[in-house]
Each structure stands twice: as structure tokens, then as C-alpha cells.
Design an enzyme around this catalytic site. Structure first.
Site, PDB file in Angstrom:
ATOM      1  N   HIS A 109      14.018 -34.933 -18.717  1.00 59.93           N
ATOM      2  CA  HIS A 109      14.237 -34.465 -20.091  1.00 59.93           C
ATOM      3  C   HIS A 109      12.989 -34.657 -20.944  1.00 59.93           C
ATOM      4  CE1 HIS A 109      18.426 -33.855 -19.180  1.00 59.93           C
ATOM      5  NE2 HIS A 109      18.399 -35.014 -18.542  1.00 59.93           N
ATOM      6  N   ALA A 139      20.132 -50.817  -0.787  1.00 62.58           N
ATOM      7  CA  ALA A 139      21.194 -50.627  -1.771  1.00 62.58           C
ATOM      8  C   ALA A 139      20.695 -51.007  -3.160  1.00 62.58           C
ATOM      9  CB  ALA A 139      22.408 -51.471  -1.400  1.00 62.58           C
ATOM     10  N   ARG A 144       8.773 -43.467  -6.607  1.00 59.52           N
ATOM     11  CA  ARG A 144       7.596 -42.928  -5.908  1.00 59.52           C
ATOM     12  C   ARG A 144       7.991 -42.525  -4.503  1.00 59.52           C
ATOM     13  NH1 ARG A 144       3.948 -47.900  -7.757  1.00 59.52           N
ATOM     14  NH2 ARG A 144       3.502 -47.144  -9.848  1.00 59.52           N
ATOM     15  N   GLY A 146      23.931 -47.880  -0.649  1.00 59.91           N
ATOM     16  CA  GLY A 146      24.820 -47.630  -1.766  1.00 59.91           C
ATOM     17  C   GLY A 146      24.197 -47.948  -3.114  1.00 59.91           C
ATOM     18  N   ASN A 199      28.487 -40.560   1.433  1.00 59.94           N
ATOM     19  CA  ASN A 199      29.646 -41.393   1.200  1.00 59.94           C
ATOM     20  C   ASN A 199      30.227 -41.119  -0.189  1.00 59.94           C
ATOM     21  OD1 ASN A 199      31.573 -43.490   1.461  1.00 59.94           O
ATOM     22  ND2 ASN A 199      30.138 -44.707   2.660  1.00 59.94           N
TER      23      ASN A 199
END
Length: 174
Positions: free
Chosen positions: A107, A152, A158, A134, A77
Site C-alpha cells: 500500500h 513457524a 527477503r 504455521g 493447511n
């Protein structure tokens, strides 16, 4: 990079690859809705694999694109982001809601190394028939099993078992 080892992400070669991905994402975003079809040809050509009947709503962003594998019938989407510094495999008939983010980059913890662009990358694998709601975020190295549902806004830190339903931050089975 492919082995999950620390590497310098700020090299000219990798920047050129990211630039190619930005151009392909821009081409996809700028296509007229009626002309778009499944995705812009530049974007489809960038991916490692695109199964039949995939659809990516605009806007979409990826880091490299060349590490993304889409099964058949995959739907992304609007507003999905895939930071594919490692392999991202999305299985058949899997649906991602708006604003889903998939991160492969991890990082460096040392600020000096991080300032040099030192990072490592871990693949993310999503099996077939998964639904990711979403705004969910999948972190580096996670695997989501077949038929799972990610609620959502969940932050998946994990692996998610096949058929499981997870939600929350961090995502937990419900």
C-alpha cells in the site's frame, strides 16, 4: 498491476474479481469434508494453474485467485490466506502450515493516496519441496528457493535461498 506499478485497487472491475474469489472461497469452505476432495470446483476453476494431487484445507481465502499457480502435490493447511494481487507460484510438493499468509499488495506510503486505494503488487514465488511452518507470513516480492524451510511464525521479508532454513521476525537463516 501486473507491472508492479501503482494502481487504484478500488475499481468496480477489481471489486467484481474479488467478489468472484470470495464466492469461490465460500463454496470451498461450505463443502462437506467427505465431498471436498482436493478443492471446490469453483476454487480450482478460479486459479491460473492447479497441478494434480493438490489439497487445500478449509477455510481458505484469496483476493483474486486468478494469479495463483499451484504445482503438483501442493498442500495448504487450514486458514491459509493468499492476497494475490500479483502472481503467486507455489512449486511441486510444497506444504504450507495452518494460518500461513502470503501478501502481494504493497500500500502507498502517503496517507491520502492510501485512502484512495492506491497500491502496487509484487509477485511471490515458492519453489518445489518447500515447507512453510504455521503462521508464517511472506511479504510482497519474496522468493523461497527449492527445499527451503520457513519456521513457524516467521516473517519473510527477503528472499530465502534454496535449501536454507529461516525463522524469526524478520526471518533469518539458522
Amino acid at each position: 498491476m501486473r507491472d508492479g506499478d501503482w494502481y487504484p485497487a478500488l475499481t468496480p472491475e477489481l471489486e467484481a474479481m474479488r467478489r468472484t474469489a470470495r464466492i469461490a472461497c465460500h463454496a470451498h469452505r461450505m463443502m462437506a469434508p467427505d465431498a471436498r476432495g482436493a478443492m471446490a470446483p469453483e476454487l480450482a476453476a478460479l486459479f491460473a494453474r492447479v497441478g494434480r494431487d493438490c489439497f487445500i484445507e478449509a477455510p481458505f481465502h484469496c483476493s483474486y485467485g486468478c494469479h495463483i499457480e499451484l504445482g503438483c502435490g501442493v498442500y495448504l493447511n487450514a486458514g491459509c490466506v493468499i492476497l494475490d494481487s500479483a502472481r503467486v507460484a507455489i512449486g511441486d510438493r510444497t506444504m504450507l502450515g495452518p494460518g500461513v499468509q502470503i501478501y502481494c499488495a504493497d500500500h502507498h506510503r502517503d496517507a491520502t493516496e492510501r485512502a484512495k486505494g492506491i497500491e502496487r503488487a509484487w509477485s511471490v514465488e515458492i519453489a518445489a519441496d518447500v515447507w512453510i511452518g504455521g503462521g508464517a507470513i511472506l511479504l510482497p516480492g519474496v522468493r523461497v528457493g527449492a527445499g527451503a524451510i520457513v519456521g513457524a511464525g516467521a516473517v519473510v521479508t527477503r528472499d530465502v535461498a534454496a535449501g536454507a532454513r529461516v525463522m524469526g521476525n524478520p526471518a533469518r537463516p539458522v
